[in-house]
Structures are given as structure tokens and as C-alpha cells.
Design a protein around this motif. Structure first.
Motif, PDB file in Angstrom:
ATOM      1  N   ASP A  37       0.834  -1.210   0.000  1.00  0.00           N
ATOM      2  CA  ASP A  37       0.000   0.000   0.000  1.00  0.00           C
ATOM      3  C   ASP A  37       0.867   1.258   0.000  1.00  0.00           C
ATOM      4  O   ASP A  37       0.615   2.211  -0.749  1.00  0.00           O
ATOM      5  CB  ASP A  37      -0.916   0.022   1.220  1.00  0.00           C
ATOM      6  CG  ASP A  37      -2.012  -1.028   1.154  1.00  0.00           C
ATOM      7  OD1 ASP A  37      -2.285  -1.531   0.053  1.00  0.00           O
ATOM      8  OD2 ASP A  37      -2.601  -1.338   2.214  1.00  0.00           O
ATOM      9  N   GLN A  73      -6.742   6.686  -7.925  1.00  0.00           N
ATOM     10  CA  GLN A  73      -7.161   5.347  -7.512  1.00  0.00           C
ATOM     11  C   GLN A  73      -8.556   5.009  -8.040  1.00  0.00           C
ATOM     12  O   GLN A  73      -8.795   3.910  -8.546  1.00  0.00           O
ATOM     13  CB  GLN A  73      -7.156   5.263  -5.974  1.00  0.00           C
ATOM     14  CG  GLN A  73      -5.785   5.415  -5.344  1.00  0.00           C
ATOM     15  CD  GLN A  73      -4.890   4.231  -5.630  1.00  0.00           C
ATOM     16  OE1 GLN A  73      -5.079   3.136  -5.120  1.00  0.00           O
ATOM     17  NE2 GLN A  73      -3.901   4.440  -6.491  1.00  0.00           N
ATOM     18  N   ARG A  86      -5.978   1.150   1.779  1.00  0.00           N
ATOM     19  CA  ARG A  86      -4.722   1.785   1.383  1.00  0.00           C
ATOM     20  C   ARG A  86      -4.518   3.099   2.124  1.00  0.00           C
ATOM     21  O   ARG A  86      -3.416   3.409   2.583  1.00  0.00           O
ATOM     22  CB  ARG A  86      -4.694   2.009  -0.129  1.00  0.00           C
ATOM     23  CG  ARG A  86      -4.607   0.722  -0.927  1.00  0.00           C
ATOM     24  CD  ARG A  86      -4.566   0.971  -2.429  1.00  0.00           C
ATOM     25  NE  ARG A  86      -4.563  -0.292  -3.158  1.00  0.00           N
ATOM     26  CZ  ARG A  86      -4.489  -0.391  -4.479  1.00  0.00           C
ATOM     27  NH1 ARG A  86      -4.432   0.707  -5.218  1.00  0.00           N
ATOM     28  NH2 ARG A  86      -4.483  -1.579  -5.063  1.00  0.00           N
TER      29      ARG A  86
END
Length: 307
Positions: A37, A73, A86
Motif C-alpha cells: 500500500d 485510484q 490503502r
């Protein structure tokens, strides 16, 4: 990653991960997830900023940078649940780093986590759970394999074990008594009661198993004598649920969900169930109360004249 981060930044990340492993006793799998992450986040920031990320650059990440990362993302199709995880990893690192480097991490820590619908556990009914324990044992003609699979699923449902926990029971734990010491997620230790049927199922398997029980070695064995993999039990349950007409959610882990839900329905104390399951947070265990409420509302809608 080595080209994107300064030596000081790589060292900081290593020390943070070491702290998670040693002080907080996180599992290897969890540590690897944190690492992935953070590497993903810092890789984006490096490309976004167009410069190598030393500790100073990492400390200067601002609200606009965080918004750009979140947008990136979402554009890549990362689910809200995965993005929330994350972001949690990134916040954990920044909280740790800020305490040591003396900078203000507000821009990162104030970033709101995306909302997502938490998945409720999907337990089997008491009738289906009981039938599954028998049905799984009918998937292999070899008596010892049948007894093995029955013993494993009986431990999952009877003791609320994760499949990895059941398969980690070793010859050192024999003979099974009324309680079993389990090392679960994050190496957290707990003691679970072993009910009579689970103990008897294991004893029946041990009597038939053709492989010797060696100190320190798992008691549940594959055909060739090596440790039994989770896939063997998953395959047996998949065949059994197909015969029973159950959905794909009827997995080995669903038996653990069934254990908790049926205890709760019978009046079990929520905190006691938390201890039995090895949950770090009571909030995790409380999802089973939502299962019960959801089932109650489903019955209400189907049965009420105006439903």
C-alpha cells in the motif's frame, strides 16, 4: 521503489514495518499488505511531483496531492473498500513518521476515507450447517479422507476456527482436551473450548489416518502425507454445497460465521463470542448482530400481509 525514494525514506519505511511486526505483532501477510500500500502511494507521489521522494518531500504532501491520489485510484477502478484500506496504511505511516520527524501530518490524516457498504457475514442455517458436516464426509470414498474432512469442518463450526487455524493444529496438541490454544491472526493467542463432537471427529480421523503423527507437524495430512492445504477442504465443501443446493457463499469460513451467529441467536454474550473468535475489536463481532437483524427483517417482509 529504490530509485524513487531516498535512503533515509527507505530506512524510515523499513523501521515502520519492523515496528508493526515486532511491537504490534502484525502477521507477515498484514506487513506485506502495508508495504504494498505504501509503495503504491509513494510511487504515485513520485510521478505526480516529478522528483525523488526524500523525508522532506514526503512531509510536504498536501491536500491537493492527496486528492490527486484518491482520484487516480478511483480512475484505475480501485474499489472503495480497497482504497479505504490503502489510505489507512498511508495514515498509519504518516502518523508514525510525523512523531519522529516533527512535521504536521494533518493534510494526510484529515483525508476522508471513502464510504462503502460493509459485507455482512453469510452464515448457514443451523439445519444446513449440521447437514454440511455429514455431507462433506461423503465426498471421498477413502475412509480416512472422509474422516479427515469431517473432522476439519466440525472444528470450524464447533469451535469457530478459521481454516488456517484448524490446519495448524499439530501432534503436540494431542490428545485434544476440553480446550485448545490457538494462535490466530496477528499471532494473537486465544483458548477455545472443544466440544465433544469435534473431539470425537478428530479422534475418529486419527484412528484411520495412515500417516504417522510427528511432533510439531500438522495432524491433518494430504494424500501423500504432507500438510493438508485449505484447497482440499474448500473443494470438498464446494462439492457438498452443490449437492445440497447451497449458494457459493457456503464456504469453510461460512461455518465460522455460522458458529458465531448461532451462538448469538441462542443468547450468547457478544464479548464472550468476540474472545472465542479472536477478534481484536468488538465492532467486528457486532456485525453478527446485523446479520440477525437483517434476517429478522427478511422474515418480517415475507410474512407480514403488507410486507
Amino acid at each position: 521503489m529504490s530509485l524513487a525514494l531516498s535512503e533515509a525514506a527507505r530506512d524510515a519505511m523499513g523501521r515502520w514495518l519492523d515496528g508493526l511486526a515486532s511491537v504490534l505483532d502484525r502477521s507477515d501477510r498484514t506487513i506485506e499488505a502495508y508495504r504494498a500500500d505504501l509503495v503504491e502511494f509513494l510511487t504515485f507521489i513520485t510521478l505526480h511531483k516529478g522528483e525523488s521522494q526524500g523525508l522532506g518531500a514526503i512531509a510536504r504532501v498536501d491536500v491537493a496531492d492527496m486528492r490527486s491520489w484518491m482520484a487516480n485510484q478511483r480512475a484505475r477502478g480501485v474499489s472503495a473498500r480497497s482504497l479505504a484500506r490503502r489510505l489507512s496504511s498511508v495514515k498509519s505511516f504518516y502518523r508514525w513518521l510525523a512523531e519522529r520527524e516533527g512535521f504536521d501530518p494533518t493534510a494526510v490524516l484529515s483525508t476522508r476515507s471513502p464510504r462503502f457498504q460493509r459485507k455482512l457475514p453469510r452464515p448457514l442455517s443451523e439445519e444446513d450447517a449440521a447437514k454440511m458436516l455429514t455431507q462433506v464426509g461423503e465426498q471421498d470414498a477413502r475412509a480416512w479422507v472422509s474422516a479427515r474432512d469431517t473432522a476439519v469442518v466440525t472444528l470450524l463450526y464447533g469451535c469457530g476456527l478459521r481454516i488456517s487455524e484448524a490446519l495448524s493444529i499439530t501432534a503436540d496438541d494431542l490428545p485434544l482436551g476440553t480446550a485448545l490454544r490457538i494462535h490466530g491472526k496477528g499471532k494473537k493467542e486465544r483458548v477455545v473450548p472443544v466440544i465433544g463432537p469435534a473431539r470425537q471427529a478428530v479422534e475418529a480421523y486419527l484412528e484411520l489416518c495412515p500417516h504417522p503423527m510427528e511432533a510439531g507437524q500438522p495432524i491433518f495430512r494430504g494424500i501423500k502425507g504432507g500438510p493438508l492445504s485449505p484447497g482440499g477442504i474448500q473443494k470438498a465443501m464446494a462439492a457438498a454445497r452443490a449437492q445440497m443446493g447451497l449458494p457459493s457463499s457456503a464456504t469453510p469460513h461460512a461455518l465460522r460465521h455460522s458458529f458465531a451467529t448461532h451462538l448469538l441467536n441462542a443468547g450468547g454474550d457478544l464479548r464472550a463470542i468476540q474472545e472465542l473468535l479472536g477478534h481484536a475489536s468488538l465492532a467486528t463481532t457486532q456485525t453478527y448482530t446485523a446479520v440477525d437483524s437483517a434476517r429478522l427483517m427478511e422474515v418480517y417482509r415475507k410474512a407480514h400481509p403488507r410486507g
